[in-house]
Design an enzyme around this catalytic site. Sequence first.
Site, PDB file in Angstrom:
ATOM      1  N   SER A 198      -0.196   4.268   2.563  1.00 47.90           N
ATOM      2  CA  SER A 198       0.018   4.225   4.012  1.00 47.90           C
ATOM      3  C   SER A 198       1.473   3.835   4.269  1.00 47.90           C
ATOM      4  CB  SER A 198      -0.937   3.240   4.693  1.00 47.90           C
ATOM      5  OG  SER A 198      -0.646   1.911   4.297  1.00 47.90           O
TER       6      SER A 198
ATOM      7  N   TYR B 287      -9.884   3.406   9.936  1.00 47.66           N
ATOM      8  CA  TYR B 287     -10.469   2.972   8.683  1.00 47.66           C
ATOM      9  C   TYR B 287     -11.959   3.294   8.727  1.00 47.66           C
ATOM     10  CZ  TYR B 287      -6.159   0.487   7.594  1.00 47.66           C
ATOM     11  OH  TYR B 287      -4.865   0.184   7.315  1.00 47.66           O
TER      12      TYR B 287
ATOM     13  N   THR C 114      -5.839   1.370  -3.494  1.00 50.84           N
ATOM     14  CA  THR C 114      -7.178   1.848  -3.861  1.00 50.84           C
ATOM     15  C   THR C 114      -7.564   1.273  -5.216  1.00 50.84           C
ATOM     16  OG1 THR C 114      -6.848   3.907  -2.645  1.00 50.84           O
ATOM     17  CG2 THR C 114      -8.574   3.896  -4.296  1.00 50.84           C
TER      18      THR C 114
ATOM     19  N   ASN D 134       2.585   2.125   7.507  1.00 53.08           N
ATOM     20  CA  ASN D 134       2.778   1.175   8.610  1.00 53.08           C
ATOM     21  C   ASN D 134       2.632  -0.264   8.135  1.00 53.08           C
ATOM     22  OD1 ASN D 134       1.543   3.786  10.076  1.00 53.08           O
ATOM     23  ND2 ASN D 134       2.818   2.650  11.529  1.00 53.08           N
TER      24      ASN D 134
ATOM     25  N   TRP E  65       1.207  -3.888   9.567  1.00 56.01           N
ATOM     26  CA  TRP E  65       0.480  -4.560  10.645  1.00 56.01           C
ATOM     27  C   TRP E  65      -0.039  -5.912  10.188  1.00 56.01           C
ATOM     28  CZ3 TRP E  65      -4.555  -5.891   9.784  1.00 56.01           C
ATOM     29  CH2 TRP E  65      -5.337  -5.090   8.941  1.00 56.01           C
TER      30      TRP E  65
ATOM     31  N   ASP F  76       0.823  -1.204   0.000  1.00 57.19           N
ATOM     32  CA  ASP F  76       0.000   0.000   0.000  1.00 57.19           C
ATOM     33  C   ASP F  76       0.862   1.262   0.000  1.00 57.19           C
ATOM     34  OD1 ASP F  76      -2.037   1.814   0.262  1.00 57.19           O
ATOM     35  OD2 ASP F  76      -2.544   1.278   2.333  1.00 57.19           O
TER      36      ASP F  76
ATOM     37  N   ASP G 287      -1.798   5.668  -5.403  1.00 56.87           N
ATOM     38  CA  ASP G 287      -2.166   4.838  -4.255  1.00 56.87           C
ATOM     39  C   ASP G 287      -2.465   3.412  -4.707  1.00 56.87           C
ATOM     40  OD1 ASP G 287      -3.193   3.664  -1.995  1.00 56.87           O
ATOM     41  OD2 ASP G 287      -4.627   5.254  -1.543  1.00 56.87           O
TER      42      ASP G 287
END
Length: 463
Positions: free
Chosen positions: A172, A212, A357, A174, A176, A169, A354
């Site tokens: 963003s 989100y 998306t 991070n 996780w 992505d 992005d």
Amino acid sequence: MRCRVLVLCAFICLFVLLVEGRQRKVSRSGARSVAVQNRQRNHRRTNNNNSNARRGNRLSARSNNQKRRRLNAAKRNKRRSSLAKKSERKSTSSASSGSSYATIPLDFKQNFVRTTDNLRADKVFVAHRYGGSFAKTNGSARLTNTGNMEYTCKMTLGTPKQSFTVLPDTGSSNVWVPGLYCTSKACRTHNRYRPRKSSTFIKVGKKFAIEYGSGAVQGVLAKDKLGIAGLSIANQTFAITTNEPGSAFVDALFDGILGLGYESISVDKVKTPVQNMCSQGVISTCKFAICMRGGGSSSRGGVIIFGSTDTSAYTGTNSYTYTPVTKKGYWQFALEAFYVGSTKVSGTSQAIVDSGTSLIAAPCAIYHKINKIIGCTETSSGECWMKCSKAVKAFTFVVNGQKLVIPGDKMKMRVRTNKGNIVCISVVTCMNTNFWILGDPFMRNYCTVFDMANNKIGFASST
């Protein structure tokens, strides 16, 4: 006198006989003793020989075992070396500048049919990410899954490696993955990270949350070894989720997120994987590229290349249209103009690339102009519907003086309605912002280079 002599001779003979008999007896006893000693000596010698033989057999067996172990170890090392060389030849090569790079395939779900709910879910995610809003969804629309985010890749964490499917992505920053103690349904249906099974796990413990559309994913921060594309990043900070509320991630095609944006948009200012690749010397050229394929019958959806801009397998060339990053956070740049067919729809505006998306989001004023030109029907839920047989004019994005053209038939997509009908809609949606978001429909047509070292973005037309 003669008798005396005879008697004396008899005594002498008797004495001689007695002496000789005793000597013979002593001799026989000595012989027996010597024989016994010889037998004992021979017995001891035999025992020693047998003991030595047994010791020799044991030593020989031990030596043979050691030889076998050495041979097996040598064979294993040879196999490992051979596999490492093959892996290195596949994933790492040297360019003329001496820089190394690695590639990882993107997976694409075969024959995936989006639904209108998928698209509305995606728009909710995008709106929360960029602080904008879309046209309101109708009351009957339910956000049930995020299967619209189709492009995934493999990533590992820990020692030994724990494998995860993640969404790469660029919107963003991070990383996780679901945690072992997360009780949400979304966690139970995906691979979960187990800290105690990793010898390189480092507890950080700081709480983590990221917003989100259906709520915040919550968890705690930790550090561990991250592996991707054959590359290894030491002490990468990531989040272990403890709560993934709602149904948003239940049916997702991925376990977690691999953030590829700048550190400035990273929650808790965590260093990104690409940053750590660069600072740790994992890649010598601080850049990566993403090429997406359009699916079809292939399960392979393209590739991410870390440390190189060689996308010639997907573009047929290494000639790019480069433009500077205008704001280091998202991968943002200046879009100089936009056309539908020969009609200019907008002038200069900002745009963000992005990969997380599945749509292209345009400012609402531009969105309405596009729909009027292509002749689709806007709905109250923010889509523009049309017949799948309808001809659509080409879309042209002007970047740094160069025209990036996308054929019109690639600017519409097939979706299934809540009633089960198949229709086509425009890949462009409306968002109340003053910038564009160029998602997968744009990246499927243009391989994109993300150059973090020089803060620029490059585009090359996919073949």
